[in-house]
Design an enzyme around this catalytic site. Structure first.
Site: not given
Ligand SMILES: O=c1ccn([C@@H]2O[C@H](COP(=O)(O)OP(=O)(O)O[C@H]3O[C@H](CO)[C@@H](O)[C@H](O)[C@H]3O)[C@@H](O)[C@H]2O)c(=O)[nH]1
Ligand SMILES: [Mn+2]
Length: 776
Positions: A139, A478
């Site tokens: 993204d 999710d």
């Molecule tokens: O506009 C966006 C924003 C995020 N992501 C991806 O979403 C994932 C999760 O983002 P992260 O910042 O790591 O958030 P976390 O809080 O660690 O993620 C948890 O919580 C998210 C929901 O809030 C879920 O989507 C994730 O799968 C879950 O691991 C990463 O691979 C990002 O690259 C995108 O692809 N596009």
């Protein structure tokens, strides 16, 4: 004979776990809570309305939440999977294809080397490689990420055979070659010369890879001499560019022990088009993989979540293929575990205990939530199919006849105008390519079709984001997507093999932690207030009642901050106004809150010890619960209020990822210290600490004054505050100890002056309020 045995043996076992003792404790706490409420009601008049009633309201809420917890944890279940039996039962050629999705969004917050490691762990999974295709969604539209993936695919040609030859377990090279893992290679003497030589070569190659990527990051333009492939990235803005789809590696010969396909995707983005963050990215990946490889199963991971168990796909297949009723395994979720976390979980975000008890408890109801990463989906479920889909397909056919519409028209209104995609979706919905070997795919030939489905306007007037694909409208896409699946009547299963399935990184800074928690509590609340609220899903859909209660439990996560914060302020209020909210030590009723305090803490402590964690880690988690409640959750509620008022939209703030592999506590002394920044999110916690410190001082002074005038002797039976309030106040201060230290620490470890000033203002208002309230 042996073959026959293998066929008759189950691929998976569902084992209910015994928890009589735990249930007993849970009920004891429940009865204590109820007795406390009854006692409060009975003595309401005697104790004056204000504090007593206030406490009663908060405690009623706590009791409600406790009931939700009891429900969630009541029937824990474990799954066992037997990949060996699977391989005996079906030929490798017959294993179903799986599309692998990796999402990344920001090359600065998510360094490309982290994404590369995750991708390498995917490419080297123990599964016929011509059945796998790995799609990376970027993204951030970053040429550096693209470059890193090209380099990674070259390295993979050495890495994948190496891993398979020596049956390496950890297939994310950074961790394999890190200090934590080193001994594995250096102590191996028998395989000696060959292995050691290969190991050294691989390590060198990996270092070269790291160096190249690091150089690219530093210079930010790796593309000069590679102009051809990189022209797509020239002169584009991050949030404003056409789609970029590149086949980095195509397994043209379809060889089972080659390398899986690797495809880079950066969907179209335009400033005026909402892109729906990760959910939007997942939907584009779903469509692109649909026109390219169209596997019936999809695994998705975050860019930092590498596969730690190379057999994980086989384990998941045991659960997906090994059920009597498909309905029972709509998707397979692996718990989220983390690597390189500081000792004793200082930020309380390892989620181990939560997943162990709440997670497994859910498994005993309708199955775990979808956690966004480490999850295997059935493509047809994502396409919105109901569990008894034969009926649905028939209905759709009848429907077609009645309306004189072709099934293609119907599919187009649902899935969008791409003919290629609609054709692929029809395959999936009719189940014709399920479990079958994939026909030869021609990835490069389908590039044009992919450009179409990666358009930002592709989804308008379709079911994408509502009935098809990842569901929009929550920053925890999710949980929302999983809820939709559950409400259609599918159950989900939990996959917990040994070694652990996937490992990712959890934030290791104060601001990082609370920002993540805030996003979660915001997203979960968004679900509660949306059309997909679990209550509707139970009334109108097939969400089971007890499952609904668990969804409610996590949906109200943010709302819990309000009663918790009020309750945390209550002892300070009492001390400042010389009133009480806890029975005095001379009353027998003091035993009720006393027991609740002791039993509850022992109960939670035992959970940590049971999981092999330290008492310190228990305390850190308890503390973080209070801290999050006064910061992240509260601000989550605020952003929902702003959204409901139409004042602002919620956004997905990406978590910063650090590749933390140093287990060396000495060099990492500061690892667990709480850090702060200027964000207003730290104001309430700071104010709470200031209020309590003031209250304790004020009550001490009052005590000394009273003592000197020796009124104290009969003072005990007075309604004024006493030991109970002091203990509670002390407990709050202890829970917020990182904030107490933050008041005088320097740099990142100190609370910025601006935050302290604002908090002091709030605290002064509170004290003023207490003065006003205690005036007769
Ligand atoms: O506009 C966006 C924003 C995020 N992501 C991806 O979403 C994932 C999760 O983002 P992260 O910042 O790591 O958030 P976390 O809080 O660690 O993620 C948890 O919580 C998210 C929901 O809030 C879920 O989507 C994730 O799968 C879950 O691991 C990463 O691979 C990002 O690259 C995108 O692809 N596009
Ligand atoms: Mn993450």
């Amino acid at each position: 004979m042996a073959m026959a045995m293998a066929i008759s043996l189950p691929l998976q076992e569902r084992i209910p776990r015994k928890n009589t003792l735990k249930r007993a404790f849970e009920l004891i706490i429940f009865f204590l809570l109820v007795s406390l409420l009854i006692y409060r009601l009975k003595s309401l008049e005697h104790h004056g309305l204000s504090t007593w009633l206030f406490a009663f309201i908060c405690e009623s809420w706590f009791t409600f939440v406790w009931v939700l917890y009891i429900n969630a944890k009541w029937n824990p279940v474990e799954y066992k999977t037997y990949p060996d039996r699977l391989l005996e039962r079906i030929d490798k050629e017959e294993l179903p294809p799986v599309d692998l999705f990796v999402t990344t969004a920001d090359a600065a917050l998510e360094p490309p080397i982290i994404t590369v490691n995750t991708v390498l762990s995917m490419l080297s999974l123990d599964y016929p490689t011509h059945k796998l295709a790995c799609y990376v969604s970027d993204d951030g539209a970053s040429p550096v990420t693209f470059y890193a993936l090209i380099e990674a695919s070259k390295f993979a040609k050495l890495w994948v055979p190496f891993c398979k030859k020596y049956k390496i377990q950890v297939r994310a090279p950074f961790l394999y070659f890190s200090a934590v893992n080193k001994p594995a290679a250096e102590t191996s003497t028998d395989l000696s010369s060959n292995f050691r030589q290969d190991w050294i070569n691989m390590k060198n190659e990996y270092e070269v890879l790291c160096e190249r990527i690091e150089n690219a990051v530093q210079n930010s333009v790796p593309c000069e001499d590679l102009a051809g492939d990189f022209t797509a990235f020239a002169k584009i803005e991050r949030g404003n560019h056409p789609s970029i789809v590149k086949v980095i590696w195509e397994n043209k010969e379809d060889i089972p022990d080659g390398l899986p396909h690797l495809v880079y995707v950066s969907r179209e983005k335009r400033p005026k088009h909402p892109h729906h963050f990760k959910a939007g990215a997942m939907n584009v990946l779903t469509r692109i993989s649909g026109v390219m490889t169209n596997a019936p199963f999809m695994l998705n991971v975050d860019c930092d979540m590498f596969a730690n168990n190379p057999q994980i796909v086989l384990h998941a297949m045991c659960l997906l293929l090994g059920t009597k009723k498909e309905k029972e395994s709509g998707f397979v979720q692996c718990p989220q575990y983390f690597y390189g976390s500081p000792k004793d979980d200082p930020f309380g975000n390892q989620l181990i205990v939560l997943q162990e008890y709440l997670g497994r408890g859910l498994v005993g109801i309708q199955g775990p939530f979808y956690g966004g990463t480490g999850c295997f989906h059935r493509r047809k479920v994502i396409y919105g199919l109901l569990p008894d889909h034969d009926k649905e397909i028939n209905k759709a056919n009848n429907f077609n006849l009645l309306n004189g519409k072709s099934s293609e028209e119907i599919l187009q209104s649902r899935f969008g105008y791409s003919k290629n995609f609609v054709k692929s979706a029809a395959h999936i919905l009719s189940g014709t390519n399920e479990n079958s070997a994939r026909g030869r795919s021609d990835l490069s030939g389908s590039i044009d079709a992919t450009a179409q489905v990666a358009d930002c306007s592709y989804e308008s007037n379709t079911d994408w984001g509502t009935n098809v694909g990842w569901v929009y409208g929550s920053t925890t896409e999710d949980v929302l997507t999983g809820l939709r699946i559950h409400s259609k009547g599918w159950a989900s299963v939990y996959c917990t093999p040994d070694p652990l399935s996937f490992l990712g990184c959890a934030p290791t800074s104060g601001p990082g932690c609370v920002t993540q928690m805030k996003r979660w509590s915001t997203g979960l609340l968004e679900i509660l207030f949306s059309n997909y609220s679990p209550i509707f899903c139970t009334i109108n859909g097939h969400l089971r009642f007890r499952q609904c209660l668990v969804y409610i439990l996590i949906n109200v996560w943010g709302l819990r901050s309000i009663p918790e914060l009020c309750y945390a302020a209550l002892p300070a209020y009492c001390l400042l106004t010389n009133t009480s909210f806890i029975p005095s030590v001379t009353e027998p009723a003091i035993l009720i809150p006393g027991f609740i305090f002791v039993v509850y803490n022992l109960y939670t402590l035992s959970e940590y010890l049971h999981c092999g964690l330290s008492a310190r880690s228990w305390w850190n988690n308890q503390r973080m619960l209070r801290i999050n409640s006064a910061s992240a959750w509260l601000f989550g509620v605020l952003s929902i209020v702003l959204k409901l008022l139409g004042l602002s939209e919620t956004v997905f703030e990406v978590t910063k990822k650090d590749q933390n592999t140093s287990k060396d506590e000495d060099t990492n002394e500061d690892a667990g210290k709480f850090t702060f920044d200027e964000s207003p999110i730290f104001i309430p916690g700071t104010a709470l600490v200031l209020v309590h410190l003031t209250a304790i001082v004020v009550s001490m002074v009052r005590y000394l004054l009273l003592k000197s005038t020796s009124v104290l002797v009969q003072g005990q039976s007075e309604p004024g505050s006493g030991l109970g309030e002091i203990v509670c106040s002390g407990w709050v201060v202890l829970s917020f100890f990182p904030f107490v230290k933050g008041l005088y620490r320097k740099g990142n470890y100190g609370i910025p002056t601006s935050v302290i000033c604002k908090a002091a203002g709030l605290a002064a208002m509170f004290v003023q309020f207490c003065k006003w309230a205690s005036r007769d």
